[in-house]
Design a protein around this motif. Structure first.
Motif, PDB file in Angstrom:
ATOM      1  N   ALA A 245      -7.799 -27.108 -32.669  1.00 26.10           N
ATOM      2  CA  ALA A 245      -9.444 -26.523 -33.850  1.00 26.10           C
ATOM      3  C   ALA A 245      -8.949 -26.601 -35.391  1.00 26.10           C
TER       4      ALA A 245
ATOM      5  N   LEU B 183     -10.183 -24.263 -38.712  1.00 22.55           N
ATOM      6  CA  LEU B 183     -10.646 -23.995 -39.501  1.00 22.55           C
ATOM      7  C   LEU B 183     -10.723 -23.642 -40.579  1.00 22.55           C
TER       8      LEU B 183
ATOM      9  N   ASP C 267     -14.034 -23.510 -24.124  1.00 25.28           N
ATOM     10  CA  ASP C 267     -14.800 -22.918 -25.271  1.00 25.28           C
ATOM     11  C   ASP C 267     -13.962 -22.873 -26.133  1.00 25.28           C
ATOM     12  N   TYR C 268     -12.858 -23.169 -26.812  1.00 22.03           N
ATOM     13  CA  TYR C 268     -11.499 -23.176 -27.575  1.00 22.03           C
ATOM     14  C   TYR C 268     -12.082 -23.507 -28.867  1.00 22.03           C
ATOM     15  N   PRO C 269     -12.999 -24.748 -29.287  1.00 21.52           N
ATOM     16  CA  PRO C 269     -13.671 -24.467 -30.590  1.00 21.52           C
ATOM     17  C   PRO C 269     -14.446 -23.668 -30.799  1.00 21.52           C
ATOM     18  N   SER C 270     -15.429 -22.955 -29.790  1.00 21.64           N
ATOM     19  CA  SER C 270     -16.116 -22.065 -30.832  1.00 21.64           C
ATOM     20  C   SER C 270     -15.422 -20.793 -30.267  1.00 21.64           C
ATOM     21  N   PHE C 271     -13.743 -21.038 -29.872  1.00 24.16           N
ATOM     22  CA  PHE C 271     -13.440 -19.224 -30.101  1.00 24.16           C
ATOM     23  C   PHE C 271     -12.638 -19.066 -31.559  1.00 24.16           C
TER      24      PHE C 271
ATOM     25  N   ARG D 181     -13.928 -21.272 -34.359  1.00 27.53           N
ATOM     26  CA  ARG D 181     -15.101 -20.816 -35.409  1.00 27.53           C
ATOM     27  C   ARG D 181     -15.012 -19.944 -34.919  1.00 27.53           C
ATOM     28  N   SER D 182     -15.265 -18.595 -34.136  1.00 26.05           N
ATOM     29  CA  SER D 182     -15.656 -17.283 -34.212  1.00 26.05           C
ATOM     30  C   SER D 182     -13.990 -16.368 -35.092  1.00 26.05           C
TER      31      SER D 182
ATOM     32  N   GLU E 115     -13.625 -17.968 -37.718  1.00 20.96           N
ATOM     33  CA  GLU E 115     -13.593 -18.154 -39.669  1.00 20.96           C
ATOM     34  C   GLU E 115     -14.889 -17.389 -39.662  1.00 20.96           C
ATOM     35  N   LYS E 116     -15.318 -17.227 -39.023  1.00 23.79           N
ATOM     36  CA  LYS E 116     -16.841 -15.885 -38.964  1.00 23.79           C
ATOM     37  C   LYS E 116     -16.324 -14.654 -39.161  1.00 23.79           C
TER      38      LYS E 116
END
Length: 137
Positions: free
Chosen positions: A3, A5, A120-124, A126-127, A129-130
């Motif tokens: 993924a 970021l 859940d890797y894409p949201s991991f 994204r976290s 990046e946040k």
């Protein structure tokens, strides 16, 4: 698993954020332990340890091409082993960072947990990046 970021820094500055010591700046609870004096935590062959809950992981810098990429081998005994690579490229207003986890489960139970992680890797990522954005703000 792969993924991407965005980090609002050029690769030369963003690279540090993906090192053992640099992640301390933005990853809650990230506390790598170096078993020997380690002036450069990105030098190939460098080893450090992390722990989370009941798991302990041994990390090794496999390769470094500053500021383009850094790869780590990691082993969590009885659970998983593999590599993690952060590849950085200049992008508009910063860096595009592609993070690749190539993991092998070491037990059937670990295979199930790794499947959940992959889902859940894409949201991991994204976290990440946040968290980095909040750190840099």
């Amino acid at each position: 698993m792969r993924a991407t970021l965005h980090v609002p820094l050029p690769p030369e500055a963003a690279f540090r954020l993906f090192t053992a010591r640099g992640e301390r700046e933005w990853v809650p609870g990230w506390e790598p332990v170096f078993p020997v004096r380690t002036p450069d935590d990105t030098a190939p062959g460098t080893v450090w340890l992390t722990s989370s809950g009941e798991e302990a992981t041994t990390w090794l810098v496999a390769s470094r091409d500053f500021p383009r990429s850094v790869s780590y081998a990691r082993i969590t005994p009885g659970a998983r082993a593999g590599t993690v690579t952060a590849a950085l490229a200049a992008a508009d207003s910063g860096s595009k960072v592609t993070v690749t986890y190539d993991m092998t489960p070491l037990t059937p139970a670990a295979a199930s947990a790794l499947d959940e992680f992959a889902a859940d890797y894409p949201s991991f990522i994204r976290s990440w990046e946040k968290l980095i954005g909040a750190h840099l703000a």
